[in-house]
Scaffold this active site. Structure first.
Site, PDB file in Angstrom:
ATOM      1  N   ASP A  37      -2.767  13.043   0.785  1.00 35.34           N
ATOM      2  CA  ASP A  37      -3.145  13.785  -0.422  1.00 35.34           C
ATOM      3  C   ASP A  37      -3.410  15.232  -0.012  1.00 35.34           C
ATOM      4  O   ASP A  37      -3.259  15.590   1.169  1.00 35.34           O
ATOM      5  CB  ASP A  37      -4.388  13.133  -1.062  1.00 35.34           C
ATOM      6  CG  ASP A  37      -4.488  13.430  -2.555  1.00 35.34           C
ATOM      7  OD1 ASP A  37      -3.774  14.317  -3.057  1.00 35.34           O
ATOM      8  OD2 ASP A  37      -5.319  12.781  -3.234  1.00 35.34           O
ATOM      9  N   GLU A  39      -6.134  17.542  -1.608  1.00 34.25           N
ATOM     10  CA  GLU A  39      -7.438  18.158  -1.844  1.00 34.25           C
ATOM     11  C   GLU A  39      -8.350  18.085  -0.616  1.00 34.25           C
ATOM     12  O   GLU A  39      -9.209  18.939  -0.428  1.00 34.25           O
ATOM     13  CB  GLU A  39      -8.128  17.495  -3.039  1.00 34.25           C
ATOM     14  CG  GLU A  39      -7.452  17.773  -4.381  1.00 34.25           C
ATOM     15  CD  GLU A  39      -6.338  16.803  -4.719  1.00 34.25           C
ATOM     16  OE1 GLU A  39      -5.873  16.095  -3.801  1.00 34.25           O
ATOM     17  OE2 GLU A  39      -5.918  16.763  -5.898  1.00 34.25           O
ATOM     18  N   HIS A  89       0.261  13.547  -3.382  1.00 39.52           N
ATOM     19  CA  HIS A  89      -0.463  14.517  -4.204  1.00 39.52           C
ATOM     20  C   HIS A  89       0.396  15.064  -5.353  1.00 39.52           C
ATOM     21  O   HIS A  89       1.514  15.541  -5.140  1.00 39.52           O
ATOM     22  CB  HIS A  89      -0.939  15.688  -3.346  1.00 39.52           C
ATOM     23  CG  HIS A  89      -1.520  16.805  -4.160  1.00 39.52           C
ATOM     24  ND1 HIS A  89      -2.749  16.719  -4.778  1.00 39.52           N
ATOM     25  CD2 HIS A  89      -1.018  18.022  -4.491  1.00 39.52           C
ATOM     26  CE1 HIS A  89      -2.994  17.836  -5.437  1.00 39.52           C
ATOM     27  NE2 HIS A  89      -1.963  18.639  -5.288  1.00 39.52           N
ATOM     28  N   HIS A 133      -9.967  12.821  -1.243  1.00 33.74           N
ATOM     29  CA  HIS A 133     -11.075  13.494  -1.931  1.00 33.74           C
ATOM     30  C   HIS A 133     -11.966  12.459  -2.607  1.00 33.74           C
ATOM     31  O   HIS A 133     -11.588  11.294  -2.746  1.00 33.74           O
ATOM     32  CB  HIS A 133     -10.522  14.474  -2.977  1.00 33.74           C
ATOM     33  CG  HIS A 133      -9.559  13.813  -3.916  1.00 33.74           C
ATOM     34  ND1 HIS A 133      -9.981  13.060  -4.986  1.00 33.74           N
ATOM     35  CD2 HIS A 133      -8.203  13.758  -3.903  1.00 33.74           C
ATOM     36  CE1 HIS A 133      -8.920  12.563  -5.605  1.00 33.74           C
ATOM     37  NE2 HIS A 133      -7.831  12.967  -4.969  1.00 33.74           N
ATOM     38  N   HIS A 145     -11.996  13.647  -8.329  1.00 30.37           N
ATOM     39  CA  HIS A 145     -11.308  13.048  -9.485  1.00 30.37           C
ATOM     40  C   HIS A 145     -10.715  11.717  -9.058  1.00 30.37           C
ATOM     41  O   HIS A 145     -10.674  11.404  -7.868  1.00 30.37           O
ATOM     42  CB  HIS A 145     -10.206  13.974 -10.026  1.00 30.37           C
ATOM     43  CG  HIS A 145      -9.043  14.141  -9.099  1.00 30.37           C
ATOM     44  ND1 HIS A 145      -9.042  15.056  -8.065  1.00 30.37           N
ATOM     45  CD2 HIS A 145      -7.861  13.496  -9.012  1.00 30.37           C
ATOM     46  CE1 HIS A 145      -7.901  14.970  -7.404  1.00 30.37           C
ATOM     47  NE2 HIS A 145      -7.159  14.022  -7.954  1.00 30.37           N
ATOM     48  N   GLU A 163      -9.773   6.884  -5.502  1.00 30.22           N
ATOM     49  CA  GLU A 163      -8.391   6.631  -5.064  1.00 30.22           C
ATOM     50  C   GLU A 163      -8.376   5.865  -3.732  1.00 30.22           C
ATOM     51  O   GLU A 163      -7.597   4.931  -3.546  1.00 30.22           O
ATOM     52  CB  GLU A 163      -7.643   7.961  -4.932  1.00 30.22           C
ATOM     53  CG  GLU A 163      -7.437   8.632  -6.284  1.00 30.22           C
ATOM     54  CD  GLU A 163      -6.855  10.036  -6.177  1.00 30.22           C
ATOM     55  OE1 GLU A 163      -6.342  10.405  -5.090  1.00 30.22           O
ATOM     56  OE2 GLU A 163      -6.922  10.775  -7.170  1.00 30.22           O
TER      57      GLU A 163
HETATM   58 ZN   LIG Z   1      -4.260  15.014  -4.852  1.00 34.50          ZN
END
Ligand SMILES: [Zn+2]
Length: 299
Positions: A37, A39, A89, A133, A145, A163
């Site tokens: 990902d 972030e 991502h 994240h 998020h 996630e």
């Molecule tokens: Zn992401």
């Protein structure tokens, strides 16, 4: 055929069979899956970096490749002979193949049934999460998020997951251990609480959703590499962790998605902003979660 000839033929067949038989597992090395990902990548610190069109996006995708490469190096040092990287991502076309360690294969583009876990199956030996994240509404956590901005919370069998936690339940279904995670301190703690024993590489300290204290890049990448190396080296495969049923509850930040989602006959709208459904397998449940947050877009 005389007895003597039979013995010679039998010996030949046995030798041939041994030669054709697959090499022992140790000699084959490990097959490693890496979900990347953005972030939680070392050095990434602002909105203008995380989507195409942002002024700093070009820099961020280079930083993303550097963390991915640190994980790939670590995986090979830990005994991997085959590494698959899945760009996880946004539009999932952030990693440029020319920036990536040439020993790794790359899955690109977001139109996938399994999103951040596309390509995973029971043949893998270990999983690494890179650049992760914190989950939606975590009180502290850079870019916190879950899936996309529309989700307030996801629960699987009564447990709230981000996630990392959701992907770990799918990994358990296939019997592949998640052995290392990198990201900010909140994301790493979150995955550690979902996956006991996972190694963490904290590449930055979240001050809040937007402010962050960045570690020197060279230190962060060294820690990713060593977490990947030690995690892969020590990895052993558990029996698949399969529950009889996967009950999913998803709460949104609007009332429109639950209303549209009620088109699926198995969906129960339990509150104006919340739906529930259940599936017999985790891969099926995972696919439907992804459809709900990504492919229903009333805006
Ligand atoms: Zn992401």
């Amino acid at each position: 055929m005389r007895n003597e000839s039979r013995r010679i033929l039998a010996a030949f067949v046995l030798t041939g069979a041994a030669w054709l038989a697959p090499a022992p597992l140790e000699a084959q090395g490990k097959k490693v899956y890496i979900s990347v990902d953005m972030e939680g990548i070392a050095g990434v610190n602002g909105d203008d970096q995380t989507s195409p069109g942002g002024a700093e996006y070009g820099r961020a995708r280079k930083l993303m490749a550097e963390d991915a490469n640190a994980a790939i190096r670590g995986a090979f040092e830990g005994g991997a002979t085959d590494v698959l990287v899945n760009d996880s991502h946004g539009g999932q076309r952030n990693l440029l193949p020319e920036d990536l360690d040439p020993r790794a294969r790359l899955i690109s583009h977001t139109f996938k049934r399994y999103g951040m876990m596309e390509g995973l199956d029971e043949t893998f030996d270990a999983i690494l999460f890179v650049g992760y994240h914190a989950k939606a509404d975590a009180p502290r956590g850079l870019f916190a998020h879950t899936g996309s901005g529309v989700v307030r919370d996801v629960q699987v069998n009564g447990r709230s997951v981000g996630e990392g936690g959701l992907n770990a339940v799918l990994a358990a279904w296939f019997g592949v251990p998640v052995v290392a995670v990198s990201g900010d301190d909140v994301a790493v703690e979150e995955v550690k609480s979902a996956v006991p024993g996972v190694r963490g590489a904290v590449v930055k300290r979240a001050i809040n959703m937007r402010a962050v204290e960045l570690r020197p890049l060279v230190d962060a990448r060294r820690d990713i590499q060593s977490a990947a190396r030690e995690g892969v080296k020590a990895s052993t495969k558990p029996a698949p962790g399969r529950l009889p049923r996967y009950q999913v509850r998803m709460q949104f930040r609007n009332f429109t998605i639950p209303e549209v989602a009620s088109a699926f006959s198995e969906m129960t709208v339990v509150a104006p902003d919340t739906v529930e459904f259940s599936r017999a397998t985790m891969p099926e449940a995972y696919r439907l979660v992804r459809v709900l947050y990504r492919y229903i877009n009333p805006d």
